[in-house]
Scaffold this motif. Structure first.
Motif, PDB file in Angstrom:
ATOM      1  N   MET A  67      14.339 -60.564 -12.064  1.00  0.00           N
ATOM      2  CA  MET A  67      13.251 -60.636 -12.922  1.00  0.00           C
ATOM      3  C   MET A  67      12.430 -61.735 -12.091  1.00  0.00           C
ATOM      4  O   MET A  67      11.245 -62.264 -12.696  1.00  0.00           O
ATOM      5  N   GLN A  68      12.747 -62.301 -11.079  1.00  0.00           N
ATOM      6  CA  GLN A  68      11.966 -63.244 -10.183  1.00  0.00           C
ATOM      7  C   GLN A  68      11.125 -62.670  -8.901  1.00  0.00           C
ATOM      8  O   GLN A  68      10.343 -63.231  -8.571  1.00  0.00           O
ATOM      9  N   GLU A  69      11.895 -61.543  -8.127  1.00  0.00           N
ATOM     10  CA  GLU A  69      11.528 -61.076  -6.994  1.00  0.00           C
ATOM     11  C   GLU A  69      10.910 -59.673  -7.157  1.00  0.00           C
ATOM     12  O   GLU A  69      11.296 -59.204  -8.181  1.00  0.00           O
ATOM     13  N   GLU A  70      10.022 -59.261  -6.526  1.00  0.00           N
ATOM     14  CA  GLU A  70       9.318 -57.801  -6.709  1.00  0.00           C
ATOM     15  C   GLU A  70      10.671 -57.008  -6.227  1.00  0.00           C
ATOM     16  O   GLU A  70      11.351 -57.156  -5.140  1.00  0.00           O
ATOM     17  N   ILE A  71      11.006 -55.679  -7.015  1.00  0.00           N
ATOM     18  CA  ILE A  71      12.059 -55.035  -7.059  1.00  0.00           C
ATOM     19  C   ILE A  71      12.103 -54.181  -5.755  1.00  0.00           C
ATOM     20  O   ILE A  71      12.915 -54.146  -4.843  1.00  0.00           O
ATOM     21  N   PHE A  72      11.001 -53.448  -5.822  1.00  0.00           N
ATOM     22  CA  PHE A  72      10.743 -52.671  -4.452  1.00  0.00           C
ATOM     23  C   PHE A  72      11.876 -51.529  -4.128  1.00  0.00           C
ATOM     24  O   PHE A  72      12.531 -51.410  -3.164  1.00  0.00           O
ATOM     25  N   GLY A  73      12.349 -50.971  -5.286  1.00  0.00           N
ATOM     26  CA  GLY A  73      13.525 -50.126  -5.067  1.00  0.00           C
ATOM     27  C   GLY A  73      13.897 -49.429  -6.692  1.00  0.00           C
ATOM     28  O   GLY A  73      13.103 -49.717  -7.446  1.00  0.00           O
ATOM     29  N   PRO A  74      14.593 -48.447  -6.510  1.00  0.00           N
ATOM     30  CA  PRO A  74      14.642 -47.607  -7.681  1.00  0.00           C
ATOM     31  C   PRO A  74      15.550 -48.114  -8.884  1.00  0.00           C
ATOM     32  O   PRO A  74      16.283 -47.577  -9.674  1.00  0.00           O
ATOM     33  N   ILE A  75      15.267 -49.627  -9.004  1.00  0.00           N
ATOM     34  CA  ILE A  75      15.953 -50.021 -10.208  1.00  0.00           C
ATOM     35  C   ILE A  75      14.885 -50.592 -11.341  1.00  0.00           C
ATOM     36  O   ILE A  75      14.225 -51.540 -10.979  1.00  0.00           O
ATOM     37  N   LEU A  76      15.171 -50.240 -12.588  1.00  0.00           N
ATOM     38  CA  LEU A  76      14.191 -50.415 -13.555  1.00  0.00           C
ATOM     39  C   LEU A  76      14.752 -51.285 -14.816  1.00  0.00           C
ATOM     40  O   LEU A  76      15.410 -50.815 -15.480  1.00  0.00           O
ATOM     41  N   PRO A  77      14.496 -52.601 -14.891  1.00  0.00           N
ATOM     42  CA  PRO A  77      14.863 -53.405 -15.895  1.00  0.00           C
ATOM     43  C   PRO A  77      14.164 -52.843 -17.096  1.00  0.00           C
ATOM     44  O   PRO A  77      12.818 -52.806 -17.056  1.00  0.00           O
ATOM     45  N   VAL A  78      14.639 -52.914 -18.191  1.00  0.00           N
ATOM     46  CA  VAL A  78      13.989 -52.308 -19.380  1.00  0.00           C
ATOM     47  C   VAL A  78      14.364 -53.270 -20.503  1.00  0.00           C
ATOM     48  O   VAL A  78      15.542 -53.403 -20.778  1.00  0.00           O
ATOM     49  N   ILE A  79      13.454 -53.974 -21.181  1.00  0.00           N
ATOM     50  CA  ILE A  79      13.576 -55.238 -21.804  1.00  0.00           C
ATOM     51  C   ILE A  79      12.874 -55.100 -23.036  1.00  0.00           C
ATOM     52  O   ILE A  79      11.693 -54.759 -22.996  1.00  0.00           O
ATOM     53  N   PRO A  80      13.430 -55.411 -24.380  1.00  0.00           N
ATOM     54  CA  PRO A  80      12.766 -55.109 -25.625  1.00  0.00           C
ATOM     55  C   PRO A  80      11.926 -56.349 -26.014  1.00  0.00           C
ATOM     56  O   PRO A  80      12.331 -57.649 -25.403  1.00  0.00           O
ATOM     57  N   PHE A  81      11.035 -55.868 -26.648  1.00  0.00           N
ATOM     58  CA  PHE A  81      10.103 -57.232 -27.256  1.00  0.00           C
ATOM     59  C   PHE A  81       9.762 -56.826 -28.784  1.00  0.00           C
ATOM     60  O   PHE A  81       9.844 -55.863 -29.044  1.00  0.00           O
TER      61      PHE A  81
ATOM     62  N   ALA B 148       6.400 -60.468 -25.072  1.00  0.00           N
ATOM     63  CA  ALA B 148       6.200 -59.766 -23.871  1.00  0.00           C
ATOM     64  C   ALA B 148       5.418 -60.361 -23.013  1.00  0.00           C
ATOM     65  O   ALA B 148       5.627 -60.744 -21.646  1.00  0.00           O
ATOM     66  N   MET B 149       4.325 -61.174 -23.312  1.00  0.00           N
ATOM     67  CA  MET B 149       3.373 -61.998 -22.620  1.00  0.00           C
ATOM     68  C   MET B 149       4.254 -63.188 -21.595  1.00  0.00           C
ATOM     69  O   MET B 149       3.710 -63.574 -20.669  1.00  0.00           O
ATOM     70  N   ALA B 150       5.061 -63.744 -22.622  1.00  0.00           N
ATOM     71  CA  ALA B 150       5.912 -64.745 -22.011  1.00  0.00           C
ATOM     72  C   ALA B 150       6.500 -64.284 -20.710  1.00  0.00           C
ATOM     73  O   ALA B 150       6.586 -64.921 -19.686  1.00  0.00           O
ATOM     74  N   VAL B 151       7.160 -62.932 -20.650  1.00  0.00           N
ATOM     75  CA  VAL B 151       7.655 -62.618 -19.483  1.00  0.00           C
ATOM     76  C   VAL B 151       6.684 -62.265 -18.310  1.00  0.00           C
ATOM     77  O   VAL B 151       6.762 -62.621 -17.238  1.00  0.00           O
ATOM     78  N   ILE B 152       5.488 -61.750 -18.785  1.00  0.00           N
ATOM     79  CA  ILE B 152       4.742 -61.150 -17.762  1.00  0.00           C
ATOM     80  C   ILE B 152       3.860 -62.423 -17.246  1.00  0.00           C
ATOM     81  O   ILE B 152       3.630 -62.530 -16.115  1.00  0.00           O
ATOM     82  N   GLN B 153       3.663 -63.679 -17.848  1.00  0.00           N
ATOM     83  CA  GLN B 153       3.023 -64.676 -17.427  1.00  0.00           C
ATOM     84  C   GLN B 153       3.810 -65.408 -16.392  1.00  0.00           C
ATOM     85  O   GLN B 153       3.282 -66.332 -15.623  1.00  0.00           O
ATOM     86  N   GLN B 154       5.016 -65.266 -16.172  1.00  0.00           N
ATOM     87  CA  GLN B 154       5.684 -65.653 -15.208  1.00  0.00           C
ATOM     88  C   GLN B 154       5.531 -65.389 -13.948  1.00  0.00           C
ATOM     89  O   GLN B 154       5.693 -66.198 -12.947  1.00  0.00           O
TER      90      GLN B 154
END
Ligand code: NAD
Length: 456
Positions: free
Chosen positions: A331-345, A351-357
């Motif tokens: 969740m810090q680096e650009e993933i650039f691969g087939p791994i998708l974190p799915v996070i509930p809000f 959700a904005m707090a995650v995006i604003q990082q």
């Protein structure tokens, strides 16, 4: 070592060969013929570099640039016309126009993930705008780099378009220390973008930086989950997720979280079968270094679907990752691969707090059927581009600009935006000589009240 070669481009440009419409059209047609002539070679090279199928190559590489070429050829004459502009009262009775001038000798640097599209698409804009061009393909897609270099050499005079293959970190500093380009168009990572930007700054060379980053995707409780899952899976797992505008992670409203996960894993099976490794449609990671980087992310949460990997085949399955550990690098680096974190809000603020990082992503996606929420989300997240109920496909519309902001880049291209990016937008004002009142010249004493009327 590069200087004599590059001076030849400067001289070709100075002789104004690239100025007429007829020259630009003829060269663009040559490019079109060359791309069609090399079509099968590109299918082979892109399979070798990234295991892309011919269908995927057509949609995301060859077909996409041919479509851009046709669009450009159709509109070029009109784009080249000077635009009439209004004139203000102060300058009465002058006439004004906006003229598009070529910039000169330009440099285009491309990454490896869409090695053909990301080199040739900007080239179309640069040629259309009447520039000479140096192309630097990515050394990390070596098969495609070699075919493109051969195609360019066979098709164009080297003093007009020159392709230089090899390692960017050795070639570019040397080239830029010997020669001043009139524009640098770079696509790649923010880290290398900064290096390019600082080298360009030393010569006051303008830049377009098409960079990457973490593009978020939000699923609201009222989203059509089936459609959302299909559209996200299409772009996140195309080219094994090695796409700058792929959704990097998904934030899902808690009320539909479980259902979204189930739907998404069903869609993955539907698209790629029980074992994506055997799928005709599923790509591979570009090299061992990137494989190792991605492999580590799999341990930073719970694998809900996928997770299988094989280094010898550079294979990582389409993966849904849940329960991400706090501070995880995924969740810090650009993933650039087939791994998708799915996070509930629960609440939008969460959700904005995650995006604003990671502010100013290259793209932002929201899935909702509520117009008010759609507007609120698009306004809440400053991003290069955005889609509502879709992901990544905005980049395929020639009528839309494609580019980032802040960390995701500077400038834009595609269609007319490419032509403008590679043009100098020049102001020209013509003033007739029959009207030249003495009043506007010194002495000015006592004229303030008149100036206040004329300049406001
Ligand atoms: P990269 O930045 O490593 O390399 C891009 C280009 O820069 C290559 O041609 C390379 O030879 C050259 N280069 C590398 N190191 C250099 C250095 N030290 N000095 C000078 N030149 C150097 O990027 P990449 O790994 O090829 O591509 C992945 C990145 O590109 C991701 O961040 C992705 O999001 C981004 N990207 C952005 C877009 C976009 O359109 N915005 C498209 C595709 C990829």
């Amino acid at each position: 070592m590069y200087k004599p070669m590059l001076e030849k481009l400067r001289s070709f440009f100075s002789q104004k060969h690239t100025l007429p419409y007829s020259f630009r059209k003829e060269q663009l047609l040559k490019l079109k013929e060359a791309l069609l002539r090399y079509e099968n070679r590109f299918y082979e090279s892109l399979y070798t570099d990234l295991r892309k199928s011919p269908e995927e190559v057509w949609v995301t590489e060859t077909g996409m640039v041919l479509s851009e070429l046709r669009f450009t050829l159709r509109h070029l004459k009109q784009w080249m016309e000077p635009e009439a502009a209004s004139t203000n009262l102060l300058n009465f009775p002058s006439r004004s126009r906006i003229v598009k001038e070529p910039l000169g000798v330009t440099l285009i640097v491309a990454p490896w993930n869409y090695p053909l599209q990301l080199l040739i698409n900007p080239l179309i804009g640069a040629m259309a705008a009447g520039n000479c061009v140096v192309l630097k393909p990515s050394e990390l897609a070596p098969a495609t780099s070699a075919v493109m270099a051969e195609m360019i050499k066979e098709t164009f005079a080297p003093e007009y378009i020159l392709c230089v293959e090899g390692e960017g970190k050795t070639i570019l500093p040397e080239m830029l220390s010997q020669f001043r380009f009139d524009h640098i168009f770079f696509t790649g990572s923010p880290a290398v973008g900064k290096i390019i930007y600082s080298m360009a700054a030393a010569q006051l060379t303008p830049v377009t930086l098409e960079l990457g980053g973490k593009s978020p995707c939000v699923i609201e409780r009222d989203a059509n989950l089936k459609v959302a899952a299909r559209r996200i899976a299409l772009t996140k797992f195309s080219n094994a997720g090695q796409m700058c505008v792929a959704p990097d992670y998904v934030l899902v409203h808690v009320s539909v979280y479980e259902r979204f996960l189930q739907t998404m894993s069903g869609v993955i099976k539907d698209f790629f079968g029980e074992d994506a490794r055997k799928s005709y449609d599923y790509g591979r990671i570009v090299n061992a270094k990137h494989f190792e980087r991605l492999e580590k992310y799999l341990n930073e949460g719970t694998v809900f679907a996928g997770g299988e990997k094989d280094k010898s085949d550079l294979y990582i399955a389409p993966t849904l990752l849940t329960g991400i550990t706090p501070g995880a690098s995924v969740m810090q680096e650009e993933i650039f691969g087939p791994i998708l974190p799915v996070i509930p809000f629960r609440e939008k603020e969460e959700a904005m707090a995650v995006i604003q990082q990671h502010p100013d992503p290259l793209a932002f996606y929201v899935f909702t059927s509520d117009r008010t929420k759609e507007k609120e989300w698009i306004e809440a997240v400053p991003s290069g581009g955005a889609c509502v109920n879709n992901a990544a496909l905005h980049v395929t519309n020639h009528y839309l600009p494609f580019g980032g902001r802040g960390n995701s880049g500077i400038g834009r291209y595609h269609g007319k935006f490419s032509f403008d990016t590679f043009s100098h937008i020049k102001a020209v004002m013509k003033t007739p000589v029959w009207f030249d009142p003495r009043f506007k010249y010194p002495g000015f004493r006592g004229k303030l009240k008149w100036f206040k009327k004329m300049i406001r």
